[in-house]
Structure formats: C-alpha cells, structure tokens
Design an enzyme around this catalytic site. Structure first.
Site, PDB file in Angstrom:
ATOM      1  N   ASP A  81       0.853  -1.186   0.000  1.00 25.33           N
ATOM      2  CA  ASP A  81       0.000   0.000   0.000  1.00 25.33           C
ATOM      3  C   ASP A  81       0.899   1.249   0.000  1.00 25.33           C
ATOM      4  O   ASP A  81       1.837   1.336   0.792  1.00 25.33           O
ATOM      5  CB  ASP A  81      -0.865  -0.055   1.270  1.00 25.33           C
ATOM      6  CG  ASP A  81      -1.932   1.017   1.323  1.00 25.33           C
ATOM      7  OD1 ASP A  81      -2.356   1.491   0.252  1.00 25.33           O
ATOM      8  OD2 ASP A  81      -2.350   1.374   2.452  1.00 25.33           O
ATOM      9  N   HIS A  82       0.618   2.183  -0.880  1.00 23.69           N
ATOM     10  CA  HIS A  82       1.377   3.451  -0.936  1.00 23.69           C
ATOM     11  C   HIS A  82       2.886   3.271  -1.039  1.00 23.69           C
ATOM     12  O   HIS A  82       3.638   3.852  -0.250  1.00 23.69           O
ATOM     13  CB  HIS A  82       1.050   4.353   0.262  1.00 23.69           C
ATOM     14  CG  HIS A  82      -0.349   4.870   0.233  1.00 23.69           C
ATOM     15  ND1 HIS A  82      -0.761   5.871  -0.621  1.00 23.69           N
ATOM     16  CD2 HIS A  82      -1.454   4.500   0.925  1.00 23.69           C
ATOM     17  CE1 HIS A  82      -2.041   6.096  -0.438  1.00 23.69           C
ATOM     18  NE2 HIS A  82      -2.500   5.267   0.480  1.00 23.69           N
ATOM     19  N   HIS A 170      -7.404  10.031   4.352  1.00 25.58           N
ATOM     20  CA  HIS A 170      -6.800   9.055   5.272  1.00 25.58           C
ATOM     21  C   HIS A 170      -7.141   9.488   6.693  1.00 25.58           C
ATOM     22  O   HIS A 170      -7.272  10.675   6.974  1.00 25.58           O
ATOM     23  CB  HIS A 170      -5.285   8.998   5.080  1.00 25.58           C
ATOM     24  CG  HIS A 170      -4.879   8.251   3.839  1.00 25.58           C
ATOM     25  ND1 HIS A 170      -3.955   8.724   2.967  1.00 25.58           N
ATOM     26  CD2 HIS A 170      -5.297   7.069   3.334  1.00 25.58           C
ATOM     27  CE1 HIS A 170      -3.813   7.852   1.969  1.00 25.58           C
ATOM     28  NE2 HIS A 170      -4.613   6.842   2.173  1.00 25.58           N
ATOM     29  N   HIS A 197      -9.394   4.831  -1.387  1.00 24.84           N
ATOM     30  CA  HIS A 197      -8.543   4.987  -0.195  1.00 24.84           C
ATOM     31  C   HIS A 197      -9.290   5.810   0.840  1.00 24.84           C
ATOM     32  O   HIS A 197     -10.224   6.536   0.526  1.00 24.84           O
ATOM     33  CB  HIS A 197      -7.241   5.695  -0.559  1.00 24.84           C
ATOM     34  CG  HIS A 197      -6.264   4.808  -1.234  1.00 24.84           C
ATOM     35  ND1 HIS A 197      -5.095   4.431  -0.653  1.00 24.84           N
ATOM     36  CD2 HIS A 197      -6.305   4.205  -2.445  1.00 24.84           C
ATOM     37  CE1 HIS A 197      -4.448   3.630  -1.476  1.00 24.84           C
ATOM     38  NE2 HIS A 197      -5.149   3.471  -2.574  1.00 24.84           N
ATOM     39  N   ALA A 199     -11.210   4.982   3.323  1.00 24.44           N
ATOM     40  CA  ALA A 199     -12.628   4.609   3.418  1.00 24.44           C
ATOM     41  C   ALA A 199     -13.131   4.520   4.856  1.00 24.44           C
ATOM     42  O   ALA A 199     -14.340   4.468   5.078  1.00 24.44           O
ATOM     43  CB  ALA A 199     -12.875   3.290   2.696  1.00 24.44           C
ATOM     44  N   THR A 222      -7.506   2.900   9.181  1.00 31.34           N
ATOM     45  CA  THR A 222      -7.740   3.587  10.462  1.00 31.34           C
ATOM     46  C   THR A 222      -8.710   2.824  11.365  1.00 31.34           C
ATOM     47  O   THR A 222      -8.499   2.728  12.578  1.00 31.34           O
ATOM     48  CB  THR A 222      -8.269   5.005  10.202  1.00 31.34           C
ATOM     49  OG1 THR A 222      -7.379   5.645   9.294  1.00 31.34           O
ATOM     50  CG2 THR A 222      -8.357   5.815  11.479  1.00 31.34           C
TER      51      THR A 222
HETATM   52 CO    CO Z   1      -4.353   5.112   1.112  1.00 32.35          CO
END
Ligand code: CO
Ligand code: CO
Length: 273
Positions: A81-82, A170, A197, A199, A222
């Site tokens: 991710d990222h 985020h 992203h 979400a 998160t």
């Molecule tokens: Co993201």
C-alpha cells in the site's frame, strides 16, 4: 491460498462488489483479518505500508503474511500500500508480493505518469498487477481526480487499478463525503477497476454507491488501528493485574475480526470465493 490481486479485484469489478484491502501490522491484526475472511467465505487483500515494513522488517512481515495466505481457506492477496519509491516496489516484488501500489500523487501528473510507468514495467516482468493514484486525497475538490486526466493516466501508465481522489481522506475526518457524480464520470472514462482509499471515515451509504460506480477495492486502515487500541484499553481494564499480555491482545483480535466481518458484508464480497 495466495493469489494475484488482479484475479480477485477483476472478479469483484465484474460482479459489482468490492474486496477489502485491510492494513495489517502484527500477528493479531493479521489473524483477525484472515479469520474474518474465512468466516465470511470472502477473498481478501492483506495490505502493508512502507511504515509497517520499516517497523517489522520486510522478511518478518512477509513471512507472516505468506504463511497466513498459504494456510487460508479463502483467496488471499499480499499488497504493498502506498509504495513511494521504486526501491520499495523492487524489494516487495523480489520477496513475492502479489500486487503493488505506486503512489506518485505527491508529484506533478507528468512525473507521476513516468514513475508509475516504470513501476508497471518492473512489476509486469513478474506478472504482478500495479495500482496507481491520481489526484490528492482530502476534502479539497481542487485536488480531486479529473476524469480525462484519469483516463490518460490509466492508458499511458498501463496500471491495472486506479485510485482516484474523490473526497475521502486518510484517517477519519468529520462528515467525509464522496463526490459520486465525479466517480461516475471517471468510470465512464476509465475502463479498469477503481480503488477507494481513506474509506474508514466514509458513510456506509456512500460506500455502497461507490461500489455501484466501479470501486472494486476498498482500503481499510484507520478503523483497524482504532479498534485494536480500543481492545487494548478494554483488555487492560478487564485484566488489570494479568501477567499474560495475550489475554489483552485476544480482545483486540476479536474486536478487529468483528469490524472486518462487518466491512466484508458491506462490500458484498461475502461468499464470493
Ligand atoms: Co491510502
Ligand atoms: Co463457514
């Protein structure tokens, strides 16, 4: 079983549902996600950021994820991710990730295209799909993805999935709203599966509508972090004098599993194996 993200995301896109990409950072969050996917008979994507790779060490975290995928009764993909640099992309490809994201969203569009193109070439040599990002996350509509730019980006880079900025952030912001009209216009232009992203802070209604408009992968990070910490607090309050930290961690694990099961239901990937 370990699978390519391409296989499960394309199937979700064609079937009108989304697969969750859940960020895991330790044994407990990993087991919680796998157990949730197995309980729901759902494919799942295990996501790791550069931060967790730096925290755990790539060989450690990958060995853990790979064991989980091999043992799981459902399809499991292992995703970066990222990824911010080609260095990270190369390392993850070498160790065996089954999809990578290159995040060039901090750069100008031409620079993002050139970086993403190189990532696609590197990953393509190993038959690994790539996710790109266009626009900048957050509520600032000037930073949202432009449909035509998104189409050009997808075509020029050859990415397999595209994450367009459409209003989510985020972390969890108050009252995050997706620009669903914009998403519909992006979908008209971009013919590959789309990714959402940030979400965790988006309402269930917006998420459902986004899935109808071509979002086939939804990232959850998160929610897992907050739930895990809440579990620790609850565990410490419940067992204030325990000398067995696993009693506490088990509470976090069960809570994270429940959250992931709820997301899987919401995304519609339950039973899609
Ligand atoms: Co993201
Ligand atoms: Co069952």
């Amino acid at each position: 079983m370990l699978v390519s993200s391409k296989e499960i995301i394309q199937k979700a896109y064609d079937g009108g549902y989304a697969v969750g990409a859940f960020n895991v950072s330790n044994l407990e969050t990993l087991k919680a996600v796998i157990q949730a996917a197995e309980a729901k008979h759902s494919p799942v994507i295990l996501a790791t950021t550069e931060t967790i790779i730096a925290y755990a060490g790539l060989p450690y975290i990958f060995a853990l994820l790979k064991s989980a995928a091999d043992l799981a009764s459902v399809p499991v993909a292992i995703h970066l991710d990222h990824g911010k640099s080609l260095e990270t992309i190369k390392k993850c490809l070498d160790v065996g990730y089954t999809s990578v994201m290159i995040d060039g969203s901090a750069f100008s569009t031409p620079e993002n295209i050139s970086l993403t193109k190189t990532a696609v070439q590197l990953a393509g040599a190993k038959n690994v799909p790539v996710e790109g990002e266009i626009g900048k996350l957050g509520a600032e509509s000037a930073n949202f993805a432009d449909p035509i730019e998104a189409k050009d980006f997808a075509e020029e880079t050859g990415v397999d999935f595209l994450a367009p900025a459409i209003g989510s952030s985020h972390g969890i912001e108050i009252d995050e709203k997706l620009d669903l009209d914009l998403l519909a216009r992006i979908r008209e232009q971009v013919k590959i599966p789309l990714v959402l992203h940030g979400a965790s802070g988006v309402s269930n209604d917006d998420l459902k509508r986004a899935i109808k408009s071509g979002i086939a992968k939804i990232n959850i990070h998160t929610d897992i972090r907050i739930t895990f910490i809440n579990g620790l607090k609850e565990g410490i309050a419940k067992f204030p004098s325990t000398d067995d930290h696993r009693e506490i961690l088990k509470i976090s694990m069960a809570k994270v599993q429940q959250v992931v099961e709820n997301k899987i239901e919401l995304f519609g990937s339950s039973g899609k194996i």
